[in-house]
Scaffold this motif. Structure first.
Motif, PDB file in Angstrom:
ATOM      1  N   ASP A 107     -20.963  -1.506 -75.105  1.00  0.00           N
ATOM      2  CA  ASP A 107     -21.080  -0.566 -73.983  1.00  0.00           C
ATOM      3  C   ASP A 107     -19.960  -0.743 -72.949  1.00  0.00           C
ATOM      4  O   ASP A 107     -19.923  -0.041 -71.944  1.00  0.00           O
ATOM      5  N   GLU A 108     -19.059  -1.685 -73.205  1.00  0.00           N
ATOM      6  CA  GLU A 108     -17.905  -1.986 -72.350  1.00  0.00           C
ATOM      7  C   GLU A 108     -18.290  -2.421 -70.939  1.00  0.00           C
ATOM      8  O   GLU A 108     -17.526  -2.291 -70.003  1.00  0.00           O
ATOM      9  N   LYS A 109     -19.475  -3.006 -70.799  1.00  0.00           N
ATOM     10  CA  LYS A 109     -19.929  -3.506 -69.499  1.00  0.00           C
ATOM     11  C   LYS A 109     -19.825  -5.021 -69.373  1.00  0.00           C
ATOM     12  O   LYS A 109     -20.050  -5.575 -68.313  1.00  0.00           O
ATOM     13  N   THR A 110     -19.493  -5.695 -70.489  1.00  0.00           N
ATOM     14  CA  THR A 110     -19.314  -7.147 -70.478  1.00  0.00           C
ATOM     15  C   THR A 110     -17.990  -7.485 -71.138  1.00  0.00           C
ATOM     16  O   THR A 110     -17.684  -6.994 -72.225  1.00  0.00           O
ATOM     17  N   ALA A 141     -14.022  -3.621 -62.710  1.00  0.00           N
ATOM     18  CA  ALA A 141     -13.799  -4.850 -61.951  1.00  0.00           C
ATOM     19  C   ALA A 141     -14.843  -5.897 -62.335  1.00  0.00           C
ATOM     20  O   ALA A 141     -15.993  -5.570 -62.623  1.00  0.00           O
ATOM     21  N   VAL A 142     -14.437  -7.162 -62.330  1.00  0.00           N
ATOM     22  CA  VAL A 142     -15.362  -8.260 -62.625  1.00  0.00           C
ATOM     23  C   VAL A 142     -16.340  -8.402 -61.472  1.00  0.00           C
ATOM     24  O   VAL A 142     -15.943  -8.511 -60.316  1.00  0.00           O
ATOM     25  N   VAL A 143     -17.637  -8.378 -61.793  1.00  0.00           N
ATOM     26  CA  VAL A 143     -18.691  -8.493 -60.790  1.00  0.00           C
ATOM     27  C   VAL A 143     -19.242  -9.922 -60.749  1.00  0.00           C
ATOM     28  O   VAL A 143     -19.411 -10.504 -59.692  1.00  0.00           O
ATOM     29  N   ALA A 181     -18.402 -14.976 -70.374  1.00  0.00           N
ATOM     30  CA  ALA A 181     -18.867 -13.594 -70.287  1.00  0.00           C
ATOM     31  C   ALA A 181     -18.829 -13.161 -68.830  1.00  0.00           C
ATOM     32  O   ALA A 181     -19.271 -13.903 -67.943  1.00  0.00           O
ATOM     33  N   TYR A 182     -18.294 -11.968 -68.592  1.00  0.00           N
ATOM     34  CA  TYR A 182     -18.204 -11.419 -67.236  1.00  0.00           C
ATOM     35  C   TYR A 182     -18.747  -9.996 -67.219  1.00  0.00           C
ATOM     36  O   TYR A 182     -18.341  -9.170 -68.042  1.00  0.00           O
ATOM     37  N   GLN A 183     -19.654  -9.744 -66.290  1.00  0.00           N
ATOM     38  CA  GLN A 183     -20.192  -8.403 -66.107  1.00  0.00           C
ATOM     39  C   GLN A 183     -19.151  -7.569 -65.363  1.00  0.00           C
ATOM     40  O   GLN A 183     -18.530  -8.047 -64.413  1.00  0.00           O
ATOM     41  N   LEU A 184     -18.988  -6.325 -65.793  1.00  0.00           N
ATOM     42  CA  LEU A 184     -18.005  -5.435 -65.198  1.00  0.00           C
ATOM     43  C   LEU A 184     -18.677  -4.284 -64.451  1.00  0.00           C
ATOM     44  O   LEU A 184     -19.727  -3.797 -64.872  1.00  0.00           O
ATOM     45  N   SER A 185     -18.059  -3.850 -63.378  1.00  0.00           N
ATOM     46  CA  SER A 185     -18.544  -2.679 -62.645  1.00  0.00           C
ATOM     47  C   SER A 185     -18.130  -1.423 -63.419  1.00  0.00           C
ATOM     48  O   SER A 185     -17.372  -1.499 -64.397  1.00  0.00           O
ATOM     49  N   ASP A 186     -18.594  -0.267 -62.983  1.00  0.00           N
ATOM     50  CA  ASP A 186     -18.226   0.988 -63.642  1.00  0.00           C
ATOM     51  C   ASP A 186     -16.722   1.226 -63.600  1.00  0.00           C
ATOM     52  O   ASP A 186     -16.171   1.889 -64.472  1.00  0.00           O
ATOM     53  N   ASP A 191     -23.796  -4.473 -82.866  1.00  0.00           N
ATOM     54  CA  ASP A 191     -25.069  -4.884 -82.257  1.00  0.00           C
ATOM     55  C   ASP A 191     -24.871  -5.823 -81.073  1.00  0.00           C
ATOM     56  O   ASP A 191     -25.825  -6.324 -80.502  1.00  0.00           O
ATOM     57  N   GLY A 192     -23.595  -6.092 -80.701  1.00  0.00           N
ATOM     58  CA  GLY A 192     -23.306  -6.966 -79.573  1.00  0.00           C
ATOM     59  C   GLY A 192     -23.026  -8.407 -79.947  1.00  0.00           C
ATOM     60  O   GLY A 192     -22.633  -9.199 -79.096  1.00  0.00           O
TER      61      GLY A 192
END
Length: 134
Positions: free
Chosen positions: A14-17, A40-42, A32-37, A71-72
């Motif tokens: 989903d390109e969010k991590t 940017a790294v959140v 692992a880094y969560q990304l904003s819409d 499947d991730g």
């Protein structure tokens, strides 16, 4: 700038991590880094510490090239071959490559075959997709 020796990068389906492999000698790990819409790294940090895996391994390779399956699941070069890592940071399985260091992996377009580079050879591994097992 906080990850020593980054050596592989991939995104979740989903390109969010954002996932990064670090081959640092003192702190080998997968991050692992969560990304904003906007991308940017959140937040984020170490997903899986590779040091305990390296200590037990006969092929003492640090994390290297990686890809994310549909499947991730994260497929990454590392100790003993290709580590399969869940998005939550749990080692799921291992594709062992005997007596060789692995450097990278890639999927075919259907994502049902994994190609692995290991020293002087290229390996082809057929994958069973999770939905086929149900």
């Amino acid at each position: 700038d906080s990850i020593p020796r980054p050596n592989g990068i991939t995104l979740s389906p989903d390109e969010k991590t954002l996932y990064i492999a670090s081959s640092d000698e003192r702190r080998p790990a997968w991050y692992a880094y969560q990304l904003s819409d906007s991308g940017a790294v959140v937040s984020g940090g170490v997903l899986l510490d590779a040091l305990p895996l390296i200590e037990k391994a006969t092929v003492k390779q640090r994390p290297d090239g990686l890809k994310t399956g549909p499947d991730g699941t994260i497929y990454s070069s590392g100790p003993e071959g290709i580590s399969l890592i869940s998005p939550k940071g749990r080692l799921i399985s291992l594709i062992k490559v005997k007596d060789r260091s692995t450097s990278n992996c890639a999927f075919n377009s259907a994502k049902d075959t994994l190609y692995i580079t290991a020293d002087d050879i290229v390996l082809q591994v057929a994958l069973e997709r999770a939905e086929k097992r149900r």
